[in-house]
Design a protein around this motif. Structure first.
Motif, PDB file in Angstrom:
ATOM      1  N   SER A 150       0.830  -1.206   0.000  1.00 32.72           N
ATOM      2  CA  SER A 150       0.000   0.000   0.000  1.00 32.72           C
ATOM      3  C   SER A 150       0.866   1.257   0.000  1.00 32.72           C
ATOM      4  O   SER A 150       0.592   2.225  -0.727  1.00 32.72           O
ATOM      5  N   LYS A 153       2.453   1.704  -3.460  1.00 31.18           N
ATOM      6  CA  LYS A 153       1.480   2.228  -4.428  1.00 31.18           C
ATOM      7  C   LYS A 153       1.275   3.726  -4.224  1.00 31.18           C
ATOM      8  O   LYS A 153       1.193   4.493  -5.193  1.00 31.18           O
ATOM      9  N   THR A 154       1.227   4.137  -2.971  1.00 35.44           N
ATOM     10  CA  THR A 154       1.066   5.564  -2.675  1.00 35.44           C
ATOM     11  C   THR A 154       2.246   6.368  -3.212  1.00 35.44           C
ATOM     12  O   THR A 154       2.071   7.459  -3.783  1.00 35.44           O
ATOM     13  N   GLU A 164      -4.457   4.237  -8.661  1.00 35.23           N
ATOM     14  CA  GLU A 164      -4.211   3.094  -7.770  1.00 35.23           C
ATOM     15  C   GLU A 164      -4.114   1.784  -8.550  1.00 35.23           C
ATOM     16  O   GLU A 164      -3.190   0.992  -8.309  1.00 35.23           O
TER      17      GLU A 164
END
Length: 200
Positions: A150, A153-154, A164
């Motif tokens: 996560s 991805k950010t 996303e």
């Protein structure tokens, strides 16, 4: 479970008896040896358990409280189960029993009857605890990986304007190309080691 299976479970079981050297201890040691256990006896209570122990029989003695506290403090998650041996009940004794975190309790006077059952209960408790801890570790590792992916991805979304789904595809594609997990690629991105690529 049949009687044969029960005896098979106990045969070769390595039992440490932490009990004063007296007639009561000799009764227990003799019975454990007769049912096939490998037995050793120690007293006073040691600071740490020796290696190669499957079950501990621990005599709860108030004058051994500091030693029992040190022993318990040195136990790790894989420590063998403890069977507490208790002579009488009062607040101080019960507190010490709870401190020892026993898987089972045997009351004095010690008798061979019931010892086999307590050994099996203690081993069953230990197996369930180890399995539960292993499952917790898996969940922790999985959650840690999800968090890293996560975060990666950010970072991709912030650096390259990815959506996303695009960031997810980028990590997935790099993982396939490198033949590794998405978690490994995510860590590379976090460490800024991943090569720059255009969005898919």
């Amino acid at each position: 479970m049949t009687t044969a299976n029960l005896l098979s479970e106990l045969k070769g079981l390595r039992v440490l008896v932490l009990h004063p050297q007296d007639a009561e201890a000799q009764i227990v040691l003799g019975h454990l040896q007769r049912i096939g256990c490998e037995v050793q006896q120690r007293w006073p209570v040691p600071e740490r358990l020796p290696q190669g122990v499957d079950v501990v029989l621990l005599s709860i003695e108030l004058d051994q409280r500091p030693a029992i506290e040190r022993l318990v403090d040195n136990l790790d998650e894989q420590a063998p189960p403890i069977i507490a041996i208790v002579g009488y009940e009062n607040p101080s004794m019960l507190q010490l029993v709870l401190l020892s975190q026993p898987a089972a309790v045997i009351e004095r006077p010690l008798r061979p009857f019931g010892l086999l059952t307590q050994l099996l209960i203690a081993r069953s408790f230990w197996r369930r605890r180890v399995a539960m801890l292993a499952e917790i570790r898996k969940l922790e590792i999985r959650q840690s990986a999800v968090s890293r992916i996560s975060m990666a991805k950010t970072l991709l979304m912030a650096r390259h304007g990815f959506s996303e789904p695009q960031a997810h595809q980028r990590i997935q594609r790099d993982a396939m190309a490198q033949r590794c997990s998405m978690d490994v690629v995510a860590q590379q991105i976090i460490d800024n080691d991943s090569p720059e690529r255009a969005p898919p």
